[in-house]
Design a protein around this motif. Sequence first.
Motif, PDB file in Angstrom:
ATOM      1  N   UNK A   1      -3.492 -95.951 -12.533  1.00 38.89           N
ATOM      2  CA  UNK A   1      -3.588 -96.986 -13.479  1.00 38.89           C
ATOM      3  C   UNK A   1      -5.166 -97.210 -13.827  1.00 38.89           C
ATOM      4  N   UNK A   2      -5.520 -97.319 -15.042  1.00 44.23           N
ATOM      5  CA  UNK A   2      -6.853 -97.112 -15.141  1.00 44.23           C
ATOM      6  C   UNK A   2      -7.310 -98.046 -16.682  1.00 44.23           C
ATOM      7  N   UNK A   3      -8.151 -98.999 -16.497  1.00 42.89           N
ATOM      8  CA  UNK A   3      -8.364 -99.813 -17.566  1.00 42.89           C
ATOM      9  C   UNK A   3      -9.842-100.119 -17.607  1.00 42.89           C
ATOM     10  N   UNK A   4     -10.376-100.290 -18.839  1.00 39.62           N
ATOM     11  CA  UNK A   4     -11.910-100.837 -19.037  1.00 39.62           C
ATOM     12  C   UNK A   4     -11.815-102.240 -19.372  1.00 39.62           C
ATOM     13  N   UNK A   5     -12.022-103.304 -18.742  1.00 35.27           N
ATOM     14  CA  UNK A   5     -11.841-104.643 -18.850  1.00 35.27           C
ATOM     15  C   UNK A   5     -12.522-105.278 -20.404  1.00 35.27           C
ATOM     16  N   UNK A   6     -12.014-106.280 -20.783  1.00 39.29           N
ATOM     17  CA  UNK A   6     -12.506-106.832 -21.835  1.00 39.29           C
ATOM     18  C   UNK A   6     -13.893-107.243 -21.887  1.00 39.29           C
ATOM     19  N   UNK A   7     -14.216-108.035 -20.794  1.00 44.46           N
ATOM     20  CA  UNK A   7     -15.504-108.481 -20.545  1.00 44.46           C
ATOM     21  C   UNK A   7     -15.753-108.156 -19.041  1.00 44.46           C
ATOM     22  N   UNK A   8     -16.900-108.310 -18.459  1.00 43.27           N
ATOM     23  CA  UNK A   8     -17.583-107.866 -17.270  1.00 43.27           C
ATOM     24  C   UNK A   8     -17.030-108.985 -16.285  1.00 43.27           C
ATOM     25  N   UNK A   9     -16.717-108.822 -15.051  1.00 44.96           N
ATOM     26  CA  UNK A   9     -16.732-109.528 -13.947  1.00 44.96           C
ATOM     27  C   UNK A   9     -17.654-109.490 -12.823  1.00 44.96           C
ATOM     28  N   UNK A  10     -17.457-110.370 -11.780  1.00 40.79           N
ATOM     29  CA  UNK A  10     -18.400-110.171 -10.756  1.00 40.79           C
ATOM     30  C   UNK A  10     -17.655-109.407  -9.523  1.00 40.79           C
ATOM     31  N   UNK A  11     -17.985-108.153  -9.545  1.00 42.38           N
ATOM     32  CA  UNK A  11     -17.298-107.319  -8.505  1.00 42.38           C
ATOM     33  C   UNK A  11     -17.461-107.692  -7.135  1.00 42.38           C
TER      34      UNK A  11
ATOM     35  N   UNK B   1      -7.865-109.972  -7.908  1.00 37.82           N
ATOM     36  CA  UNK B   1      -8.257-111.230  -8.071  1.00 37.82           C
ATOM     37  C   UNK B   1      -9.706-111.223  -8.613  1.00 37.82           C
ATOM     38  N   UNK B   2     -10.179-111.208  -9.915  1.00 37.83           N
ATOM     39  CA  UNK B   2     -11.281-111.087 -10.483  1.00 37.83           C
ATOM     40  C   UNK B   2     -11.997-112.265 -11.038  1.00 37.83           C
ATOM     41  N   UNK B   3     -13.370-112.381 -10.855  1.00 39.85           N
ATOM     42  CA  UNK B   3     -13.939-113.650 -11.079  1.00 39.85           C
ATOM     43  C   UNK B   3     -14.783-113.275 -12.435  1.00 39.85           C
ATOM     44  N   UNK B   4     -14.626-114.032 -13.427  1.00 40.23           N
ATOM     45  CA  UNK B   4     -15.281-113.485 -14.586  1.00 40.23           C
ATOM     46  C   UNK B   4     -16.851-114.164 -14.562  1.00 40.23           C
ATOM     47  N   UNK B   5     -17.600-113.431 -15.194  1.00 38.35           N
ATOM     48  CA  UNK B   5     -19.174-113.639 -15.242  1.00 38.35           C
ATOM     49  C   UNK B   5     -19.243-114.765 -16.116  1.00 38.35           C
ATOM     50  N   UNK B   6     -18.646-114.967 -17.184  1.00 38.99           N
ATOM     51  CA  UNK B   6     -18.888-116.036 -18.254  1.00 38.99           C
ATOM     52  C   UNK B   6     -17.526-116.531 -18.207  1.00 38.99           C
ATOM     53  N   UNK B   7     -17.265-117.711 -17.997  1.00 40.79           N
ATOM     54  CA  UNK B   7     -16.170-118.605 -17.995  1.00 40.79           C
ATOM     55  C   UNK B   7     -15.668-118.576 -19.522  1.00 40.79           C
ATOM     56  N   UNK B   8     -14.338-118.537 -19.642  1.00 41.75           N
ATOM     57  CA  UNK B   8     -13.613-118.365 -21.095  1.00 41.75           C
ATOM     58  C   UNK B   8     -12.318-117.661 -21.029  1.00 41.75           C
ATOM     59  N   UNK B   9     -11.709-117.805 -22.048  1.00 35.89           N
ATOM     60  CA  UNK B   9     -10.208-117.163 -22.115  1.00 35.89           C
ATOM     61  C   UNK B   9     -10.483-115.731 -22.951  1.00 35.89           C
ATOM     62  N   UNK B  10      -9.953-114.825 -22.288  1.00 33.21           N
ATOM     63  CA  UNK B  10      -9.913-113.456 -23.041  1.00 33.21           C
ATOM     64  C   UNK B  10      -8.928-113.210 -24.001  1.00 33.21           C
ATOM     65  N   UNK B  11      -7.851-113.587 -23.606  1.00 34.23           N
ATOM     66  CA  UNK B  11      -6.441-113.476 -24.623  1.00 34.23           C
ATOM     67  C   UNK B  11      -6.132-111.945 -24.582  1.00 34.23           C
ATOM     68  N   UNK B  12      -6.696-110.831 -23.852  1.00 36.38           N
ATOM     69  CA  UNK B  12      -6.507-109.676 -23.627  1.00 36.38           C
ATOM     70  C   UNK B  12      -7.242-109.120 -22.357  1.00 36.38           C
ATOM     71  N   UNK B  13      -6.568-107.944 -21.789  1.00 34.37           N
ATOM     72  CA  UNK B  13      -7.180-107.549 -20.465  1.00 34.37           C
ATOM     73  C   UNK B  13      -8.254-106.240 -20.934  1.00 34.37           C
ATOM     74  N   UNK B  14      -7.652-105.521 -21.517  1.00 35.79           N
ATOM     75  CA  UNK B  14      -8.388-104.384 -21.889  1.00 35.79           C
ATOM     76  C   UNK B  14      -9.553-104.124 -22.868  1.00 35.79           C
ATOM     77  N   UNK B  15     -10.621-103.632 -22.929  1.00 32.85           N
ATOM     78  CA  UNK B  15     -11.246-103.525 -24.007  1.00 32.85           C
ATOM     79  C   UNK B  15     -10.638-103.033 -25.234  1.00 32.85           C
ATOM     80  N   UNK B  16     -11.259-103.501 -26.523  1.00 30.89           N
ATOM     81  CA  UNK B  16     -10.823-103.119 -27.738  1.00 30.89           C
ATOM     82  C   UNK B  16     -10.957-101.750 -28.197  1.00 30.89           C
TER      83      UNK B  16
END
Length: 408
Positions: free
Chosen positions: A49-59, A74-89
């Motif tokens: 299993x391998x993904x590049x996230x849509x936006x960065x998180x606080x590892x 359980x990932x904490x977003x660095x910038x609050x908001x809704x991604x609508x997708x998990x992986x990068x475009x």
Amino acid sequence: MPITVKDYSWDETESTVHVTVPLKGVKPNKADIFSTDEYLKVNYPPYLFEVVLYQTVDDAKSTAQVGGGAVVFSLHKKEPGVWSRLTSTQSDDKELMKSKRQQAIEVAHKRAKREQEEKAKAKREQERYTLQQQMKIEGEEKRRIEETKEAERRKATEDLENWNESKLNEQQATTADVTQPPKDPSCIFNNDDGDLPEVKNSQSGTSTVSTQRNEDDLPPAPRLRGNIAVTFTPRVFPTPMRESKAAEEEEWLRKQAEARKPVDIDDPDLTEEEKNPQWLKEKGDGFFKSGNFLAAVNAYNMAARLNGKLPSVYSNRAACHLKLRNFMKCIEDGSKALELLTPPVPANAMSRVRCHIRRGTAFCELELYAEGLQDYEAALKLDPKNEKLKADADRIRQVVQGTLPELD
């Protein structure tokens, strides 16, 4: 080729993202989990299993839990908001995935190196603090002993003064009794001139003046003084010239002089004593004699970091590791000490004997009896009259030959 996992699930809130990756019957301890601020990977052969996230998180704040047949991130977003997708475009770009994977590995290596350095620094600080506390305790104990000695010294001095005073009073009382005039009227002389009285000799009938004092009251004669001239030969080693190796001896003396040179270290956290390797080595010796082997190892560690040319530091630390049953470290320190105890001269023969015995004992404890026998035989060549060493070498030889059960 690994099988790509696509049946994962995820959900999100304004501040967190939860990703669930099924393990597909693979044992949890077989799963290799790796994550950074923008990259997730779970490798459990044959699945990947391998993904590049849509936006960065606080590892640092994110977690991964393994259980129930799945890995839950359980990932904490660095910038609050809704991604609508998990992986990068751009997840379908293989070159992008490769570069992100390489960046994630480099970041992980840097983080691991930084954590390792911080852990090593914390360990050194803890060792230094422990050593300082041990030294403080030892200093307080030394002061207590000195105070006790001083109190006993004062008491002994007072007792001596009282005794001298009593003896002086007795002498004065005896003198007063002797100088009193006699009570016998026949012994009274009329002496108006103030001269000494005459005492009549009972045998000759003549009169003599009593001017002699008791010999016990006279002080002892002064001791004779003199000077004794002592000369020494210029040779440092006591061996005769026909048996000595002058070049090797001079080289050994030169190495010892270089090893004892003071080390200039600019560290405000260290006291002047803590910058002296010889002082630290003596502290370690004191801890070893008191049975505090961990504190002794800490002192020897600091001495070795300041000056790595003192063979006694490594030899004594090997003895500590042997007591603590750290046999591999004992072998390493014994080998290092033997490297520094060169060239071989009579002055360092007994030091080499101790190193060979300690390293040979560690080999035997690891059931490497052939290697241990070599060290014991080397020590026996240097000290052939040591009966105990000879008996131990014979026992190890019997074990190697199979004529004696393994040593306990």
